[in-house]
Design an enzyme around this catalytic site. Structure first.
Site, mmCIF file in Angstrom:
data_model
loop_
_atom_site.group_PDB
_atom_site.id
_atom_site.type_symbol
_atom_site.label_atom_id
_atom_site.label_comp_id
_atom_site.label_asym_id
_atom_site.label_seq_id
_atom_site.Cartn_x
_atom_site.Cartn_y
_atom_site.Cartn_z
ATOM 1 N N ASP A 1 12.870 21.844 23.561
ATOM 2 C CA ASP A 1 12.171 21.625 24.817
ATOM 3 C C ASP A 1 12.481 22.809 25.718
ATOM 4 O O ASP A 1 13.547 22.885 26.318
ATOM 5 C CB ASP A 1 12.647 20.314 25.444
ATOM 6 N N ASN B 1 10.949 23.525 28.420
ATOM 7 C CA ASN B 1 10.665 23.170 29.810
ATOM 8 C C ASN B 1 9.768 24.182 30.516
ATOM 9 O O ASN B 1 9.830 24.339 31.732
ATOM 10 C CB ASN B 1 11.958 22.947 30.608
ATOM 11 N N HIS C 1 8.069 12.763 25.162
ATOM 12 C CA HIS C 1 7.690 13.917 24.318
ATOM 13 C C HIS C 1 7.198 13.393 22.981
ATOM 14 O O HIS C 1 7.517 12.269 22.592
ATOM 15 C CB HIS C 1 8.909 14.807 24.044
#
Length: 151
Positions: free
Chosen positions: A46, A48, A143
């Site tokens: 991830d 971000n 997710h």
């Protein structure tokens, strides 16, 4: 070498964005050390950050939001310039492919999401990449799983 990483979130303010950008630099410095040793590298996780406008449902509305700030996106450009490729985009150039949806406002149901999860592979590994895709129908998190298949 395989790195499975959760990158810092920058939502709490500029100090966190700065920390996030420093984290990118430190991690890829370590990854590039492995490459200098002759190793192929995968950096998954991830990140971000949505890299390009195609990677989120509402890019214009989020230009001032951490996760789509210009300096964060430039950091992913730098990773590409270092010799890494976003494995998903090797196979799929279409919009509306996301890996994260806000748990509010029926975002997932309406596919109003962000693609912030990646498998970046060093370019010397590209001949071994068979496929890379998302599993957006797999529930259980905000997710979805992302898959990288290698020979």
């Amino acid at each position: 070498s395989y790195f499975n990483v959760y990158f810092p979130n920058g939502q709490q303010g500029q100090h966190r964005v700065d920390y996030k950008l420093d984290f990118y630099d430190a991690l890829f410095e370590k990854a590039n050390e492995r490459r200098k040793e002759g190793r192929k590298v995968i950096v998954s996780g991830d990140y971000n950050t949505a890299h390009n406008p195609i990677d989120l449902a509402r890019p214009k509305e989020n230009e001032q939001t951490s996760g789509f700030l210009l300096e964060e996106r430039i950091k992913l450009d730098e990773i590409v310039a270092m010799g890494y490729s976003d494995s998903f985009r090797l196979f799929n150039q279409k919009p509306d492919n996301y890996t994260w949806w806000s748990p509010r406002g029926r975002a997932r149901e309406n596919n109003v999401g962000w693609r912030i999860d990646y498998h970046f592979v060093s370019n010397d590994l590209l001949t071994k990449v068979k496929s890379s895709y998302h599993q957006p129908l797999q529930l259980g998190s905000d997710h979805c799983p992302i898959v990288l298949e290698l020979e």
